[in-house]
Design a protein around this motif. Structure first.
Motif, PDB file in Angstrom:
ATOM      1  N   VAL A 191       0.810  -1.251   0.138  1.00  0.00           N
ATOM      2  CA  VAL A 191      -0.061  -0.021   0.061  1.00  0.00           C
ATOM      3  C   VAL A 191       0.980   1.309  -0.008  1.00  0.00           C
ATOM      4  O   VAL A 191       0.713   2.190  -0.802  1.00  0.00           O
ATOM      5  CB  VAL A 191      -1.083  -0.119   1.105  1.00  0.00           C
ATOM      6  CG1 VAL A 191      -1.797   1.182   1.473  1.00  0.00           C
ATOM      7  CG2 VAL A 191      -2.007  -1.169   1.134  1.00  0.00           C
ATOM      8  N   LEU A 192       1.947   1.188   0.787  1.00  0.00           N
ATOM      9  CA  LEU A 192       2.805   2.495   0.870  1.00  0.00           C
ATOM     10  C   LEU A 192       3.570   2.611  -0.586  1.00  0.00           C
ATOM     11  O   LEU A 192       3.682   3.732  -1.131  1.00  0.00           O
ATOM     12  CB  LEU A 192       3.773   2.298   2.122  1.00  0.00           C
ATOM     13  CG  LEU A 192       3.209   2.453   3.421  1.00  0.00           C
ATOM     14  CD1 LEU A 192       4.287   2.347   4.477  1.00  0.00           C
ATOM     15  CD2 LEU A 192       2.864   3.950   3.631  1.00  0.00           C
ATOM     16  N   VAL A 223       2.098  -1.941 -11.505  1.00  0.00           N
ATOM     17  CA  VAL A 223       2.500  -3.247 -11.227  1.00  0.00           C
ATOM     18  C   VAL A 223       3.958  -3.077 -10.735  1.00  0.00           C
ATOM     19  O   VAL A 223       4.395  -4.090  -9.807  1.00  0.00           O
ATOM     20  CB  VAL A 223       2.654  -4.087 -12.605  1.00  0.00           C
ATOM     21  CG1 VAL A 223       3.239  -5.173 -12.535  1.00  0.00           C
ATOM     22  CG2 VAL A 223       1.312  -4.270 -13.091  1.00  0.00           C
ATOM     23  N   GLU A 224       4.838  -2.108 -11.311  1.00  0.00           N
ATOM     24  CA  GLU A 224       5.920  -2.039 -10.667  1.00  0.00           C
ATOM     25  C   GLU A 224       6.272  -1.549  -9.232  1.00  0.00           C
ATOM     26  O   GLU A 224       6.909  -1.921  -8.387  1.00  0.00           O
ATOM     27  CB  GLU A 224       6.955  -0.861 -11.610  1.00  0.00           C
ATOM     28  CG  GLU A 224       7.311  -1.320 -12.700  1.00  0.00           C
ATOM     29  CD  GLU A 224       7.839  -0.247 -13.696  1.00  0.00           C
ATOM     30  OE1 GLU A 224       8.713  -0.849 -14.802  1.00  0.00           O
ATOM     31  OE2 GLU A 224       7.483   0.831 -13.650  1.00  0.00           O
ATOM     32  N   ARG A 225       4.879  -0.834  -9.013  1.00  0.00           N
ATOM     33  CA  ARG A 225       4.899  -0.149  -7.770  1.00  0.00           C
ATOM     34  C   ARG A 225       4.682  -1.439  -6.541  1.00  0.00           C
ATOM     35  O   ARG A 225       5.140  -1.541  -5.344  1.00  0.00           O
ATOM     36  CB  ARG A 225       4.069   0.594  -7.442  1.00  0.00           C
ATOM     37  CG  ARG A 225       4.490   2.131  -7.842  1.00  0.00           C
ATOM     38  CD  ARG A 225       3.251   3.329  -7.727  1.00  0.00           C
ATOM     39  NE  ARG A 225       2.798   3.184  -8.689  1.00  0.00           N
ATOM     40  CZ  ARG A 225       1.573   3.950  -9.054  1.00  0.00           C
ATOM     41  NH1 ARG A 225       1.062   4.832  -8.008  1.00  0.00           N
ATOM     42  NH2 ARG A 225       0.920   3.895 -10.151  1.00  0.00           N
ATOM     43  N   ILE A 226       3.829  -2.391  -6.972  1.00  0.00           N
ATOM     44  CA  ILE A 226       3.406  -3.418  -6.261  1.00  0.00           C
ATOM     45  C   ILE A 226       4.414  -4.372  -6.082  1.00  0.00           C
ATOM     46  O   ILE A 226       4.787  -4.868  -5.082  1.00  0.00           O
ATOM     47  CB  ILE A 226       2.194  -4.449  -6.763  1.00  0.00           C
ATOM     48  CG1 ILE A 226       0.858  -3.475  -6.920  1.00  0.00           C
ATOM     49  CG2 ILE A 226       1.979  -5.620  -6.139  1.00  0.00           C
ATOM     50  CD1 ILE A 226      -0.075  -3.928  -7.622  1.00  0.00           C
ATOM     51  N   GLY A 227       5.411  -4.435  -7.038  1.00  0.00           N
ATOM     52  CA  GLY A 227       6.505  -5.260  -7.117  1.00  0.00           C
ATOM     53  C   GLY A 227       7.494  -4.782  -5.930  1.00  0.00           C
ATOM     54  O   GLY A 227       8.231  -5.555  -5.105  1.00  0.00           O
ATOM     55  N   ILE A 228       7.606  -3.469  -6.084  1.00  0.00           N
ATOM     56  CA  ILE A 228       8.727  -2.969  -4.939  1.00  0.00           C
ATOM     57  C   ILE A 228       8.115  -3.115  -3.476  1.00  0.00           C
ATOM     58  O   ILE A 228       8.748  -3.439  -2.683  1.00  0.00           O
ATOM     59  CB  ILE A 228       8.626  -1.364  -4.981  1.00  0.00           C
ATOM     60  CG1 ILE A 228       9.562  -1.027  -6.531  1.00  0.00           C
ATOM     61  CG2 ILE A 228       9.223  -0.604  -4.000  1.00  0.00           C
ATOM     62  CD1 ILE A 228      10.977  -1.464  -6.384  1.00  0.00           C
ATOM     63  N   LEU A 243      13.160 -12.904   1.976  1.00  0.00           N
ATOM     64  CA  LEU A 243      13.871 -14.005   1.029  1.00  0.00           C
ATOM     65  C   LEU A 243      13.186 -13.883  -0.434  1.00  0.00           C
ATOM     66  O   LEU A 243      13.501 -14.634  -0.970  1.00  0.00           O
ATOM     67  CB  LEU A 243      13.627 -15.328   1.804  1.00  0.00           C
ATOM     68  CG  LEU A 243      14.497 -15.298   2.926  1.00  0.00           C
ATOM     69  CD1 LEU A 243      14.065 -16.697   3.632  1.00  0.00           C
ATOM     70  CD2 LEU A 243      15.920 -15.191   2.883  1.00  0.00           C
ATOM     71  N   ILE A 244      12.473 -12.842  -0.825  1.00  0.00           N
ATOM     72  CA  ILE A 244      11.759 -12.944  -1.987  1.00  0.00           C
ATOM     73  C   ILE A 244      12.470 -11.283  -2.666  1.00  0.00           C
ATOM     74  O   ILE A 244      12.054 -10.442  -2.120  1.00  0.00           O
ATOM     75  CB  ILE A 244      10.287 -12.821  -1.990  1.00  0.00           C
ATOM     76  CG1 ILE A 244       9.912 -14.129  -1.286  1.00  0.00           C
ATOM     77  CG2 ILE A 244       9.713 -12.566  -3.380  1.00  0.00           C
ATOM     78  CD1 ILE A 244       8.103 -14.345  -1.290  1.00  0.00           C
ATOM     79  N   THR A 245      13.071 -11.671  -3.917  1.00  0.00           N
ATOM     80  CA  THR A 245      13.600 -10.533  -4.519  1.00  0.00           C
ATOM     81  C   THR A 245      12.851 -10.532  -5.894  1.00  0.00           C
ATOM     82  O   THR A 245      13.539 -11.242  -6.716  1.00  0.00           O
ATOM     83  CB  THR A 245      14.819 -10.490  -4.376  1.00  0.00           C
ATOM     84  OG1 THR A 245      15.518 -10.574  -3.040  1.00  0.00           O
ATOM     85  CG2 THR A 245      15.442  -9.170  -5.291  1.00  0.00           C
ATOM     86  N   PRO A 246      12.005  -9.807  -6.197  1.00  0.00           N
ATOM     87  CA  PRO A 246      11.415  -9.923  -7.777  1.00  0.00           C
ATOM     88  C   PRO A 246      12.104  -9.156  -8.477  1.00  0.00           C
ATOM     89  O   PRO A 246      11.981  -9.407  -9.798  1.00  0.00           O
ATOM     90  CB  PRO A 246      10.144  -9.283  -7.569  1.00  0.00           C
ATOM     91  CG  PRO A 246       9.581  -9.071  -5.984  1.00  0.00           C
ATOM     92  CD  PRO A 246      11.057  -9.065  -5.161  1.00  0.00           C
ATOM     93  N   GLY A 247      13.132  -8.550  -8.437  1.00  0.00           N
ATOM     94  CA  GLY A 247      14.018  -7.952  -9.366  1.00  0.00           C
ATOM     95  C   GLY A 247      13.360  -6.593  -9.985  1.00  0.00           C
ATOM     96  O   GLY A 247      14.042  -5.853 -10.663  1.00  0.00           O
ATOM     97  N   THR A 248      12.391  -6.003  -9.458  1.00  0.00           N
ATOM     98  CA  THR A 248      11.700  -4.892  -9.800  1.00  0.00           C
ATOM     99  C   THR A 248      12.484  -3.698  -9.768  1.00  0.00           C
ATOM    100  O   THR A 248      12.501  -2.735 -10.598  1.00  0.00           O
ATOM    101  CB  THR A 248      10.439  -4.626  -8.832  1.00  0.00           C
ATOM    102  OG1 THR A 248       9.592  -5.857  -8.956  1.00  0.00           O
ATOM    103  CG2 THR A 248       9.642  -3.397  -9.587  1.00  0.00           C
ATOM    104  N   ARG A 249      13.591  -3.648  -8.662  1.00  0.00           N
ATOM    105  CA  ARG A 249      14.383  -2.428  -8.613  1.00  0.00           C
ATOM    106  C   ARG A 249      15.341  -2.124  -9.625  1.00  0.00           C
ATOM    107  O   ARG A 249      15.944  -1.113  -9.839  1.00  0.00           O
ATOM    108  CB  ARG A 249      15.356  -2.638  -7.253  1.00  0.00           C
ATOM    109  CG  ARG A 249      14.576  -2.365  -5.888  1.00  0.00           C
ATOM    110  CD  ARG A 249      15.215  -2.584  -4.672  1.00  0.00           C
ATOM    111  NE  ARG A 249      14.747  -2.232  -3.619  1.00  0.00           N
ATOM    112  CZ  ARG A 249      14.187  -1.252  -2.787  1.00  0.00           C
ATOM    113  NH1 ARG A 249      14.804  -0.056  -3.693  1.00  0.00           N
ATOM    114  NH2 ARG A 249      13.732  -1.201  -1.992  1.00  0.00           N
TER     115      ARG A 249
END
Length: 501
Positions: A411-412, A439-444, A452-458
């Motif tokens: 949410v933030l 979608v990118e903001r949700i990934g961040i 332990l989860i890094t979607p790679g969005t950064r």
């Protein structure tokens, strides 16, 4: 002059005296008693009429039987061939103290609705049956019924009235060996000690203290004392009323019962001193039915019951689980883990896993609230694990916290990312900010809040150097730490790492 009369007194020799000739002749009532014993009949001096106990002391010699005569009948001296029914007497006044100490007899003794104004002593006696139903036993200075180490197949004290002034108990059957004890409707009172002292008594069958049984005792030994007693059958105190203004009402520490125990149907216990009812260290192989109509301590409500070390085989009946937990929390004099563990084990054995967890949760709450834990740091940790894990018995609470941390992060990220907190990562760099997609903001948000989860969005969307971006970065650190903490607590709770007894 006879030769025996000239023997000097200093020689220590006395003239022979025939005891049988010296004993006073039997009265008409006593001769009738001997005749009835030989015929196997009941000598009913009340002639089937209802006995008025207030008139017992006014009975004249037509109702009197000497205690020595009863003893001689049991010894076989007056009735050499007694009927197997034994000595059966009703409505008599026994004069003198009935002394059966060390007596071994094959004659059953039944004294119904009789007055024994000097009581009865039966220490180390061996009798087939002792029946005192409806009788009144008194003694001004000693125990009205002193029967330690008595051995008998059955002891009947139904409807008896016993008034004692002895530290050893109004009815003292300590170390007795009984087949069964029946004491229904009895009224026992002792102003100097227990009403019933049955310490270390062994009863092969059942013990009944019920159906109007009332006992008033004095002192720390308790009104009804069953310390270390062993009962092969059941113990029934249904409707019993026990009172002690200076000590326990029921003292049954280390009692062993082979079948069920009933403390219900109007059972009342009022006490003082250390505790009102103590069953500490007791063992019940059957069902415990505990539903007192009144359980009261005269000065301390937290000293009504002590069940530390009590062991039973089934879930107790009478009280609900909530009632038991309230009693353990507010009616016991100190915190002890064992009563909770025993109750939880009984529920677990019955397949009530939810109830078992509730009991163990209540145990941990009691441990904290009753100051079993004194260290502030440990108390704070226990409170924290109680809130987040249910003391290790509800690890799903930590899982909810983890999900909440992830949700807040998302949410933030969505909210602040849309107001300059996030921007597209351009390679090569380009002038001006480029907002990240939803979608990118949700990934961040997921990357910040999920351990332990890094979607790679950064790699293509990251925080800015502005105030909004810095707020999102700082908040993300806190949320990530919280997510790690909740994940660790969940794993610890799930593996029982934080559970303690």
């Amino acid at each position: 002059m006879a030769e025996s009369a000239r023997v000097p007194r200093h020689c220590g020799i006395v003239p022979f005296v025939d005891v049988e000739l010296a004993r006073p002749a039997l009265t008409e009532v006593e001769r009738a008693l001997v005749d009835h014993v030989e015929r196997g009949a009941v000598l009913d001096l009340a002639e089937d009429e209802t006995i008025d106990r207030t008139e017992m002391r006014s009975w004249d010699t037509s109702r009197a039987v000497r205690a020595a005569v009863v003893r001689d009948i049991l010894r076989g001296r007056l009735a050499p061939e007694p009927d197997p029914h034994g000595l059966r007497l009703r409505g008599a006044r026994i004069t003198g103290r009935l002394d059966l100490e060390n007596l071994t007899s094959t004659v059953a003794l039944e004294l119904r609705d009789c007055l024994l104004s000097d009581g009865l002593i039966a220490r180390d006696a061996h009798l087939p049956t002792l029946d005192l139903t409806g009788s009144v036993l008194e003694h001004p200075h000693a125990a009205p019924m002193a029967a330690t180490r008595l051995t008998t197949t059955a002891l009947f004290l139904d409807q008896v009235v016993v008034e004692g002034h002895s530290a050893s108990g109004a009815v003292d059957i300590s170390d007795a060996r009984l087949g069964a004890l029946q004491c229904c409707g009895a009224k026992l009172c002792n102003d100097s000690g227990p009403a019933v002292d049955a310490e270390r008594m062994q009863a092969d069958q059942s013990v009944f203290l019920r159906d109007g049984f009332e006992a008033v005792g004095t002192g720390k030994q308790g009104t009804v004392r069953l310390h270390s007693a062993r009962i092969g059958g059941q113990l029934s105190c249904q409707g019993a009323k026990l009172r002690n203004d200076s000590g326990p009402a029921l003292h049954a520490e280390r009692l062993q019962v082979g079948e069920n125990v009933f403390l219900r149907d109007g059972f009342e216990a009022i006490g003082a001193g250390a505790v009102t009812v103590t069953l500490s260290g007791a063992r019940i192989d059957g069902l415990l039915v505990f539903q007192p109509a009144r359980l009261e301590h005269l000065t301390n409500p937290s000293a009504r019951l002590n069940v530390d070390g009590l062991v039973y085989s089934e879930v107790p009946a009478g009280l609900t689980t909530d009632d038991w937990l309230r009693l353990l929390r507010g009616g016991t004099p100190f915190y002890a883990a064992q009563p909770y563990q025993q109750l939880a084990a009984a529920h677990r054995a019955a397949g009530h896993d939810d109830q078992a967890r509730r009991v163990l949760l209540a145990q941990r709450r009691d441990q904290v609230l009753r100051r079993a834990i004194t260290s502030r740091a440990e108390r704070a940790w226990v409170r924290f694990t109680g809130l987040t894990l249910g003391y290790g018995y509800q690890p799903w609470r930590a899982l909810i916290g983890l999900v909440a941390a992830i949700a807040v992060s998302v949410v933030l990220a969505c909210a602040l990312g849309g107001h300059g907190g996030l921007t597209q990562v351009r390679n090569p760099p380009a002038p001006g900010p480029a907002p990240c997609t939803l979608v990118e903001r949700i990934g961040i948000g997921l990357e910040v809040g999920t351990p332990l989860i890094t979607p790679g969005t950064r790699t293509h969307c990251d925080t800015t150097d502005g105030a909004t971006g810095q707020i999102l970065t700082a908040t993300g650190w806190a949320l990530r730490f919280g997510a790690w903490a909740f994940a660790t607590l969940f794993i610890a709770g799930f593996t029982s790492a934080v559970r303690k007894t």
